[in-house]
Design a protein around this motif. Sequence first.
Motif, PDB file in Angstrom:
ATOM      1  N   ASP A 209     -11.606  73.073  -2.695  1.00 21.52           N
ATOM      2  CA  ASP A 209     -12.859  73.779  -3.052  1.00 21.52           C
ATOM      3  C   ASP A 209     -12.652  75.894  -2.164  1.00 21.52           C
ATOM      4  O   ASP A 209     -13.562  76.054  -2.517  1.00 21.52           O
ATOM      5  CB  ASP A 209     -13.960  74.012  -2.336  1.00 21.52           C
ATOM      6  CG  ASP A 209     -14.072  72.509  -1.769  1.00 21.52           C
ATOM      7  OD1 ASP A 209     -12.886  72.455  -0.616  1.00 21.52           O
ATOM      8  OD2 ASP A 209     -15.537  72.598  -0.890  1.00 21.52           O
ATOM      9  N   HIS A 210     -11.597  75.370  -1.556  1.00 25.93           N
ATOM     10  CA  HIS A 210     -11.480  76.830  -0.988  1.00 25.93           C
ATOM     11  C   HIS A 210      -9.835  77.227  -1.067  1.00 25.93           C
ATOM     12  O   HIS A 210     -10.346  78.744  -0.915  1.00 25.93           O
ATOM     13  CB  HIS A 210     -11.606  76.870   0.866  1.00 25.93           C
ATOM     14  CG  HIS A 210     -13.066  76.142   1.770  1.00 25.93           C
ATOM     15  ND1 HIS A 210     -14.037  76.867   2.086  1.00 25.93           N
ATOM     16  CD2 HIS A 210     -13.182  74.995   1.158  1.00 25.93           C
ATOM     17  CE1 HIS A 210     -14.816  76.323   2.241  1.00 25.93           C
ATOM     18  NE2 HIS A 210     -14.993  75.108   1.492  1.00 25.93           N
TER      19      HIS A 210
ATOM     20  N   ASP B 181     -16.355  74.917   6.404  1.00 31.99           N
ATOM     21  CA  ASP B 181     -16.911  73.549   7.043  1.00 31.99           C
ATOM     22  C   ASP B 181     -16.688  73.105   7.827  1.00 31.99           C
ATOM     23  O   ASP B 181     -17.003  71.826   7.861  1.00 31.99           O
ATOM     24  CB  ASP B 181     -15.308  73.205   5.983  1.00 31.99           C
ATOM     25  CG  ASP B 181     -16.328  73.410   4.861  1.00 31.99           C
ATOM     26  OD1 ASP B 181     -16.666  74.326   3.866  1.00 31.99           O
ATOM     27  OD2 ASP B 181     -15.440  72.146   3.827  1.00 31.99           O
TER      28      ASP B 181
ATOM     29  N   HIS C  77     -12.427  69.382  11.283  1.00 35.42           N
ATOM     30  CA  HIS C  77     -12.679  69.740   9.864  1.00 35.42           C
ATOM     31  C   HIS C  77     -11.340  69.212   8.600  1.00 35.42           C
ATOM     32  O   HIS C  77     -10.840  67.988   8.638  1.00 35.42           O
ATOM     33  CB  HIS C  77     -13.691  70.241   9.492  1.00 35.42           C
ATOM     34  CG  HIS C  77     -13.611  70.203   7.189  1.00 35.42           C
ATOM     35  ND1 HIS C  77     -14.291  68.846   7.172  1.00 35.42           N
ATOM     36  CD2 HIS C  77     -13.131  70.454   6.848  1.00 35.42           C
ATOM     37  CE1 HIS C  77     -14.447  69.165   5.731  1.00 35.42           C
ATOM     38  NE2 HIS C  77     -13.596  70.438   5.337  1.00 35.42           N
TER      39      HIS C  77
ATOM     40  N   HIS D  45      -9.743  76.757   5.537  1.00 36.16           N
ATOM     41  CA  HIS D  45      -9.095  75.968   4.988  1.00 36.16           C
ATOM     42  C   HIS D  45      -8.707  74.927   4.266  1.00 36.16           C
ATOM     43  O   HIS D  45      -8.892  75.965   2.865  1.00 36.16           O
ATOM     44  CB  HIS D  45      -9.342  74.604   5.938  1.00 36.16           C
ATOM     45  CG  HIS D  45     -10.340  74.187   4.899  1.00 36.16           C
ATOM     46  ND1 HIS D  45     -12.058  74.625   4.781  1.00 36.16           N
ATOM     47  CD2 HIS D  45     -11.119  72.427   4.187  1.00 36.16           C
ATOM     48  CE1 HIS D  45     -12.514  74.403   3.954  1.00 36.16           C
ATOM     49  NE2 HIS D  45     -12.109  72.965   3.440  1.00 36.16           N
TER      50      HIS D  45
ATOM     51  N   HIS E 270      -8.306  73.292   1.918  1.00 35.30           N
ATOM     52  CA  HIS E 270      -9.490  71.466   0.708  1.00 35.30           C
ATOM     53  C   HIS E 270      -9.423  72.536  -0.230  1.00 35.30           C
ATOM     54  O   HIS E 270      -9.694  73.722  -0.392  1.00 35.30           O
ATOM     55  CB  HIS E 270     -10.982  70.703   1.266  1.00 35.30           C
ATOM     56  CG  HIS E 270     -11.048  70.255   2.224  1.00 35.30           C
ATOM     57  ND1 HIS E 270     -11.516  70.165   3.001  1.00 35.30           N
ATOM     58  CD2 HIS E 270     -10.133  68.938   1.865  1.00 35.30           C
ATOM     59  CE1 HIS E 270     -11.545  68.338   3.370  1.00 35.30           C
ATOM     60  NE2 HIS E 270     -10.362  68.255   2.897  1.00 35.30           N
TER      61      HIS E 270
HETATM   62 ZN   LIG Z   1     -13.705  71.289   3.404  1.00 32.24          ZN
END
Ligand SMILES: [Zn+2]
Length: 284
Positions: free
Chosen positions: A127-128, A218, A196, A123, A125
Amino acid sequence: MSMAERLFILQYGAERVSKNLSLAGGPHHLYWEPLLGILVDTADGWVLLDTGMSRNAHLSRENQDAYVAGGVDAPNLDSVWHLRPTPPDAQAWNWIRDGDPLVAALGDYGLTPSDISLAAISHMHVDHSGGIPTLSEAGVPIAIQSRELDFVQSGAVGISEGFFSDDWSHPHTNWRLLDGDEELAPGVSAVFTPGHTPGHQSFSVTLPETGTWVFGCDATDLAQNFLDNVPCGSCAGGTTADETEARASLDKLLALGRRTNTRLIPGHDQLVANAVAHPPQGHR
Ligand SMILES: [Zn+2]
């Protein structure tokens, strides 16, 4: 059944967040979670699943402010002890490996971004998705659910919600758009698990000796999500429908976990990441 050949767990860095982001109804205390990637050797070449946080995002004031806002008033748990490697500053909000963390993590295995045949992002976000620009420069196609790309490109969310637009704005990104569950390479599949975020996906990897590994990402940050049957603690879409989807996604992953010889791996659990550490040649 088609199988992959080898699997490696990568760690790009770590972040200090409130546990209630990971676990619905969970405690509001700060602890450290790892930023993980999965590298798979397949008959179609190297496949990389998730890419950590970019240096630009790490240096972004707005990104750091968003971490602070998410952790305001939360007591800090001393959880830095379990991180491998240990962040240099236990009071920082996030920590990434030196230089370009994606390049550093691949370098552990003698690889560079251009050695990757296909990358997939669970996804969008921060941090990904941080490795997307580096992979795009190297000509690596990026697989993502079309619903996730539509969501971030709609402009509904930004860095204060943990979405960093540089990650999906590179002019040379070659998107491979997915619509639900789909095989990505021999032995590697996307498992659609929205909630999420609207287009979140998990992954499954089947290996000849160790069987099927299901990476919840996540949808299930922690082993506790599986053990307590509790979905993720935050839904970026912000509606009851998103919460319903998060619940259904957890059920879908648990159903996969009930099959013989399946390993359920949470997305941000350092104890599990340490437990599946492997010799230099990886898991087979
Ligand atoms: Zn996330």
